[in-house]
Design a protein around this motif. Structure first.
Motif, PDB file in Angstrom:
ATOM      1  N   LYS A 101      47.730  16.369 -36.016  1.00  0.00           N
ATOM      2  CA  LYS A 101      48.309  17.522 -36.337  1.00  0.00           C
ATOM      3  C   LYS A 101      48.457  18.465 -35.166  1.00  0.00           C
ATOM      4  O   LYS A 101      47.367  18.617 -34.336  1.00  0.00           O
ATOM      5  CB  LYS A 101      47.838  18.105 -37.557  1.00  0.00           C
ATOM      6  CG  LYS A 101      48.203  17.271 -38.938  1.00  0.00           C
ATOM      7  CD  LYS A 101      47.633  17.974 -40.080  1.00  0.00           C
ATOM      8  CE  LYS A 101      48.020  17.359 -41.196  1.00  0.00           C
ATOM      9  NZ  LYS A 101      47.773  18.222 -42.495  1.00  0.00           N
ATOM     10  N   ILE A 159      50.550  31.880 -36.373  1.00  0.00           N
ATOM     11  CA  ILE A 159      51.046  30.638 -36.486  1.00  0.00           C
ATOM     12  C   ILE A 159      52.641  30.850 -36.868  1.00  0.00           C
ATOM     13  O   ILE A 159      52.730  31.453 -37.908  1.00  0.00           O
ATOM     14  CB  ILE A 159      50.281  29.688 -37.278  1.00  0.00           C
ATOM     15  CG1 ILE A 159      48.869  29.628 -36.865  1.00  0.00           C
ATOM     16  CG2 ILE A 159      50.883  28.777 -37.715  1.00  0.00           C
ATOM     17  CD1 ILE A 159      47.597  29.034 -37.778  1.00  0.00           C
ATOM     18  N   ARG A 163      45.430  20.260 -33.210  1.00  0.00           N
ATOM     19  CA  ARG A 163      44.545  20.354 -34.269  1.00  0.00           C
ATOM     20  C   ARG A 163      43.138  19.893 -33.802  1.00  0.00           C
ATOM     21  O   ARG A 163      41.911  20.612 -34.306  1.00  0.00           O
ATOM     22  CB  ARG A 163      44.879  19.879 -35.486  1.00  0.00           C
ATOM     23  CG  ARG A 163      44.177  20.048 -36.579  1.00  0.00           C
ATOM     24  CD  ARG A 163      43.795  21.578 -37.173  1.00  0.00           C
ATOM     25  NE  ARG A 163      43.103  21.759 -38.047  1.00  0.00           N
ATOM     26  CZ  ARG A 163      41.757  22.140 -37.931  1.00  0.00           C
ATOM     27  NH1 ARG A 163      41.396  22.873 -36.901  1.00  0.00           N
ATOM     28  NH2 ARG A 163      41.081  22.630 -39.140  1.00  0.00           N
ATOM     29  N   TYR A 174      41.489  30.796 -34.008  1.00  0.00           N
ATOM     30  CA  TYR A 174      41.358  29.549 -33.574  1.00  0.00           C
ATOM     31  C   TYR A 174      40.801  29.586 -32.132  1.00  0.00           C
ATOM     32  O   TYR A 174      41.255  30.632 -31.363  1.00  0.00           O
ATOM     33  CB  TYR A 174      42.784  28.833 -33.513  1.00  0.00           C
ATOM     34  CG  TYR A 174      43.380  28.713 -34.912  1.00  0.00           C
ATOM     35  CD1 TYR A 174      43.244  27.395 -35.539  1.00  0.00           C
ATOM     36  CD2 TYR A 174      44.153  29.715 -35.832  1.00  0.00           C
ATOM     37  CE1 TYR A 174      43.562  27.108 -36.894  1.00  0.00           C
ATOM     38  CE2 TYR A 174      44.426  29.301 -36.906  1.00  0.00           C
ATOM     39  CZ  TYR A 174      44.086  28.044 -37.578  1.00  0.00           C
ATOM     40  OH  TYR A 174      44.655  27.899 -38.946  1.00  0.00           O
ATOM     41  N   LYS A 190      52.655  24.918 -39.120  1.00  0.00           N
ATOM     42  CA  LYS A 190      51.558  24.016 -39.004  1.00  0.00           C
ATOM     43  C   LYS A 190      52.123  22.409 -39.443  1.00  0.00           C
ATOM     44  O   LYS A 190      51.462  21.574 -39.381  1.00  0.00           O
ATOM     45  CB  LYS A 190      50.662  24.312 -40.112  1.00  0.00           C
ATOM     46  CG  LYS A 190      49.821  25.566 -40.059  1.00  0.00           C
ATOM     47  CD  LYS A 190      48.785  25.761 -41.052  1.00  0.00           C
ATOM     48  CE  LYS A 190      47.792  26.915 -40.828  1.00  0.00           C
ATOM     49  NZ  LYS A 190      47.077  27.059 -41.962  1.00  0.00           N
ATOM     50  N   CYS A 192      38.916  26.523 -36.488  1.00  0.00           N
ATOM     51  CA  CYS A 192      39.431  27.798 -37.133  1.00  0.00           C
ATOM     52  C   CYS A 192      38.061  28.540 -37.673  1.00  0.00           C
ATOM     53  O   CYS A 192      37.159  27.847 -38.128  1.00  0.00           O
ATOM     54  CB  CYS A 192      40.320  27.582 -38.219  1.00  0.00           C
ATOM     55  SG  CYS A 192      40.780  28.993 -39.419  1.00  0.00           S
ATOM     56  N   TYR A 232      49.657  22.896 -34.328  1.00  0.00           N
ATOM     57  CA  TYR A 232      50.310  24.167 -34.973  1.00  0.00           C
ATOM     58  C   TYR A 232      50.913  24.872 -33.604  1.00  0.00           C
ATOM     59  O   TYR A 232      50.749  25.070 -32.558  1.00  0.00           O
ATOM     60  CB  TYR A 232      49.105  25.092 -35.220  1.00  0.00           C
ATOM     61  CG  TYR A 232      48.402  24.489 -36.337  1.00  0.00           C
ATOM     62  CD1 TYR A 232      48.647  23.569 -37.158  1.00  0.00           C
ATOM     63  CD2 TYR A 232      47.048  25.031 -36.728  1.00  0.00           C
ATOM     64  CE1 TYR A 232      47.694  23.017 -38.145  1.00  0.00           C
ATOM     65  CE2 TYR A 232      46.254  24.651 -37.491  1.00  0.00           C
ATOM     66  CZ  TYR A 232      46.621  23.791 -38.389  1.00  0.00           C
ATOM     67  OH  TYR A 232      45.821  23.151 -39.602  1.00  0.00           O
TER      68      TYR A 232
END
Length: 116
Positions: free
Chosen positions: A40, A29, A102, A14, A32, A107, A42
């Motif tokens: 969102k 992670i 997020r 990420y 999530k 990613c 993580y």
């Protein structure tokens, strides 16, 4: 200002949405299923290439927490926060963990060059 040294990660990573500085590994992670101001988020066990802001008490959906905002060392953008302390016993597992929002990161699979 001195020379900036960045840690480069390999695998599914990420990175900062603005400057693509590596921030964390997908393998780190924990969950999530977190939410933040922008949607969102993580929960990570560890992240790299960040600086931290001042400690502050913040009321969240799960109770009062002591947190510090975290910033990308590459561009200075806020990318999330770190849990310093949780007052609720059930929330103690978050202490020392990091939230990456997020909308503020990408990613990237380094091996296949896939950008999400």
């Amino acid at each position: 200002m001195g020379m900036l040294f960045l840690i480069c990660l390999e695998g599914s990573i990420y990175s900062c949405k603005h400057c693509y500085t590596h921030l964390g590994l997908a393998d780190d992670i924990i969950s999530k299923s977190f939410h933040c101001r922008h949607g969102k988020a993580y929960l990570f066990n560890k992240v790299v290439n960040i600086t931290v802001g001042e400690k502050e008490e913040r009321m969240m959906m799960t109770g009062m927490h002591t947190v510090v905002d975290i910033f990308c060392v590459g561009c200075g953008s806020i990318v999330g926060w770190k849990y310093e302390a949780a007052q609720e016993k059930a929330q103690k597992y978050k202490e020392g963990k990091f939230i990456l929002e997020r909308l503020l990161h990408h990613c990237i699979n380094i091996y296949n060059h896939i950008y999400i």
